[in-house]
Design an enzyme around this catalytic site. Sequence first.
Site, PDB file in Angstrom:
ATOM      1  N   ARG A 192      -3.926  29.931 -17.087  1.00  0.00           N
ATOM      2  CA  ARG A 192      -5.138  29.091 -17.132  1.00  0.00           C
ATOM      3  C   ARG A 192      -5.185  28.138 -15.928  1.00  0.00           C
ATOM      4  O   ARG A 192      -5.589  26.975 -16.059  1.00  0.00           O
ATOM      5  CB  ARG A 192      -5.187  28.268 -18.421  1.00  0.00           C
ATOM      6  CG  ARG A 192      -5.335  29.066 -19.681  1.00  0.00           C
ATOM      7  CD  ARG A 192      -6.674  29.789 -19.729  1.00  0.00           C
ATOM      8  NE  ARG A 192      -6.988  30.277 -21.064  1.00  0.00           N
ATOM      9  CZ  ARG A 192      -6.565  31.436 -21.559  1.00  0.00           C
ATOM     10  NH1 ARG A 192      -5.819  32.248 -20.823  1.00  0.00           N
ATOM     11  NH2 ARG A 192      -6.904  31.794 -22.782  1.00  0.00           N
TER      12      ARG A 192
ATOM     13  N   SER B  98     -10.630  27.906 -26.896  1.00  0.00           N
ATOM     14  CA  SER B  98      -9.415  27.093 -27.020  1.00  0.00           C
ATOM     15  C   SER B  98      -9.647  25.740 -26.371  1.00  0.00           C
ATOM     16  O   SER B  98      -9.931  25.669 -25.177  1.00  0.00           O
ATOM     17  CB  SER B  98      -8.244  27.765 -26.294  1.00  0.00           C
ATOM     18  OG  SER B  98      -7.935  28.991 -26.881  1.00  0.00           O
TER      19      SER B  98
ATOM     20  N   GLU C  95      -7.656  22.148 -22.405  1.00  0.00           N
ATOM     21  CA  GLU C  95      -7.986  23.225 -21.474  1.00  0.00           C
ATOM     22  C   GLU C  95      -9.405  23.038 -20.945  1.00  0.00           C
ATOM     23  O   GLU C  95      -9.713  23.462 -19.840  1.00  0.00           O
ATOM     24  CB  GLU C  95      -7.875  24.575 -22.205  1.00  0.00           C
ATOM     25  CG  GLU C  95      -7.880  25.754 -21.264  1.00  0.00           C
ATOM     26  CD  GLU C  95      -8.421  27.020 -21.896  1.00  0.00           C
ATOM     27  OE1 GLU C  95      -8.586  27.984 -21.147  1.00  0.00           O
ATOM     28  OE2 GLU C  95      -8.709  27.058 -23.094  1.00  0.00           O
TER      29      GLU C  95
HETATM   30  N1  EPU Z   1      -1.324  30.484 -34.578  1.00  0.00           N
HETATM   31  C1  EPU Z   1      -1.210  29.772 -35.748  1.00  0.00           C
HETATM   32  N2  EPU Z   1      -2.298  29.104 -36.205  1.00  0.00           N
HETATM   33  C2  EPU Z   1      -3.487  29.143 -35.569  1.00  0.00           C
HETATM   34  C3  EPU Z   1      -3.614  29.859 -34.361  1.00  0.00           C
HETATM   35  C4  EPU Z   1      -2.513  30.527 -33.878  1.00  0.00           C
HETATM   36  O1  EPU Z   1      -0.146  29.718 -36.365  1.00  0.00           O
HETATM   37  O2  EPU Z   1      -4.427  28.531 -36.064  1.00  0.00           O
HETATM   38  C5  EPU Z   1      -0.164  31.242 -34.103  1.00  0.00           C
HETATM   39  C6  EPU Z   1      -0.397  32.737 -34.282  1.00  0.00           C
HETATM   40  O3  EPU Z   1      -0.023  33.174 -35.543  1.00  0.00           O
HETATM   41  C7  EPU Z   1       0.486  33.324 -33.214  1.00  0.00           C
HETATM   42  C8  EPU Z   1       0.399  32.288 -32.111  1.00  0.00           C
HETATM   43  O4  EPU Z   1      -0.015  31.075 -32.703  1.00  0.00           O
HETATM   44  O5  EPU Z   1       1.823  33.399 -33.649  1.00  0.00           O
HETATM   45  C9  EPU Z   1      -0.563  32.683 -31.002  1.00  0.00           C
HETATM   46  O6  EPU Z   1      -1.841  32.839 -31.556  1.00  0.00           O
HETATM   47  P1  EPU Z   1      -2.929  33.851 -30.962  1.00  0.00           P
HETATM   48  O7  EPU Z   1      -2.295  35.163 -30.695  1.00  0.00           O
HETATM   49  O8  EPU Z   1      -4.125  33.809 -31.828  1.00  0.00           O
HETATM   50  O9  EPU Z   1      -3.266  33.296 -29.538  1.00  0.00           O
HETATM   51  P2  EPU Z   1      -3.428  31.824 -29.057  1.00  0.00           P
HETATM   52  O10 EPU Z   1      -2.231  31.381 -28.306  1.00  0.00           O
HETATM   53  O11 EPU Z   1      -3.837  31.011 -30.224  1.00  0.00           O
HETATM   54  C10 EPU Z   1      -4.524  32.580 -26.775  1.00  0.00           C
HETATM   55  C11 EPU Z   1      -5.653  32.107 -25.880  1.00  0.00           C
HETATM   56  C12 EPU Z   1      -6.994  32.592 -26.419  1.00  0.00           C
HETATM   57  C13 EPU Z   1      -6.954  34.104 -26.492  1.00  0.00           C
HETATM   58  C14 EPU Z   1      -5.778  34.509 -27.415  1.00  0.00           C
HETATM   59  C15 EPU Z   1      -5.615  36.008 -27.512  1.00  0.00           C
HETATM   60  C16 EPU Z   1      -4.931  30.026 -24.892  1.00  0.00           C
HETATM   61  C17 EPU Z   1      -5.100  28.558 -24.853  1.00  0.00           C
HETATM   62  N3  EPU Z   1      -5.654  30.675 -25.789  1.00  0.00           N
HETATM   63  O12 EPU Z   1      -4.694  31.953 -28.056  1.00  0.00           O
HETATM   64  O13 EPU Z   1      -7.981  32.213 -25.474  1.00  0.00           O
HETATM   65  O14 EPU Z   1      -8.168  34.634 -26.985  1.00  0.00           O
HETATM   66  O15 EPU Z   1      -4.551  33.981 -26.880  1.00  0.00           O
HETATM   67  O16 EPU Z   1      -5.042  36.477 -26.340  1.00  0.00           O
HETATM   68  O17 EPU Z   1      -4.152  30.574 -24.098  1.00  0.00           O
HETATM   69  C18 EPU Z   1      -9.635  30.625 -24.871  1.00  0.00           C
HETATM   70  O18 EPU Z   1      -8.986  30.435 -23.846  1.00  0.00           O
HETATM   71  O19 EPU Z   1     -10.706  30.015 -25.108  1.00  0.00           O
HETATM   72  C19 EPU Z   1      -9.115  31.556 -25.868  1.00  0.00           C
HETATM   73  C20 EPU Z   1      -9.710  31.721 -27.049  1.00  0.00           C
END
Ligand code: EPU
Length: 336
Positions: free
Chosen positions: A163, A235, A332
């Site tokens: 990012r 995010s 972000e």
């Molecule tokens: N998790 C939780 N609770 C939540 C959300 C996530 O426990 O409410 C845990 C999930 O279970 C998992 C981990 O956190 O173990 C990661 O979650 P997830 O795979 O959903 O991805 P993320 O880290 O929450 C990132 C990006 C998203 C992107 C997703 C999928 C960032 C800040 N966010 O989210 O990007 O869609 O991966 O690749 O890096 C965005 O930038 O606007 C965005 C939505």
Amino acid sequence: MIREFHNIDLSDRNSFHVRQQAARLVEFETADDLAELFRNDPPQRWFVLSGGNNILFTQDFDGVLLTPRAMHIDVVSETSDAVVVRAGAGVEWDDLVAWAVERELWGLENLSLIPGKVGAAPVQNIGAYGAEAKDAIESVEMFCVNTLNRLILSKEHCAFGYRDSVFKHALRGKVVILAVTLRLSRHPQPALDYGDLRREVEARGGVTLHNIREAVCAIRRSKLPDPAVLGNAGSFFKNPIVGRAVAERLLARYPQLPVYPAGAEGRVKLAAGWLIEQSGMKGRVEGRVGVHERQALVLVNHGGATGGEVLAFARKVQAAVYDRFGVEIDAEVNIL
Ligand code: EPU
């Protein structure tokens, strides 16, 4: 061609739908448009407002907002292996992904349905499901406000990170992105190792570009609120990058803590969504703002919230995570 607006309401131009105004907003297409603007009447204060999907206005903007309108997608060159494509900064990112998928070109499919315009993609190196814009970007075409010239920056000089890019640092406030050139592959290169993606693709009948796009869209729709219905900027927070020792200390207490490689030695990435959920903030509503009930990384405007209210609530979420885990999570989104 330039279109100009004065004292314009921004509520339909930011995905949080906060009701702030800009003193002036200029929609532009070309470097010549910008040269005219910066030569004749150089703005004291300006900011690029692209799709408004990654921004929180906390007050009226007293300068000039610049909105790209260049909508072209052109093939620059092609070989039997790859197609190089140049897309204008004003193209809707997902239209570019759909364009590539329709032509059986690989490289963008995991980035399906990310809201925003092409010009914003390199700035924060948008990423999802194991892919990042930098994997496909070859170069970025930009207008330099000091020299009034058009410049092309090759990928190696974009300093892409998680990012992150040079456009957030050394080039911030100095350039306006006009177009992005991307290299797409004619050969299948599926990347399905993130989360449930492989299962969702198999459930649709196997690994095709179309099925990957459909699977990514379905996963996103199931987790992320549609900004047209519920104001949000995706995010709100970045996943924090911490030293390995910090992660190990936390893992000893919280063995479920998700930990990912951070691409830098001795550093790892934690999941801010998990930290927020474990801090008890997921689904929390305070007044007109809240943490989304299905994805804790996303802050939502339940209707009529001001940017100031969203920001004050974001600080509470950050404090809750810090109090519980001793980890700082940074925003972000751009806060203006
Ligand atoms: N998790 C939780 N609770 C939540 C959300 C996530 O426990 O409410 C845990 C999930 O279970 C998992 C981990 O956190 O173990 C990661 O979650 P997830 O795979 O959903 O991805 P993320 O880290 O929450 C990132 C990006 C998203 C992107 C997703 C999928 C960032 C800040 N966010 O989210 O990007 O869609 O991966 O690749 O890096 C965005 O930038 O606007 C965005 C939505």
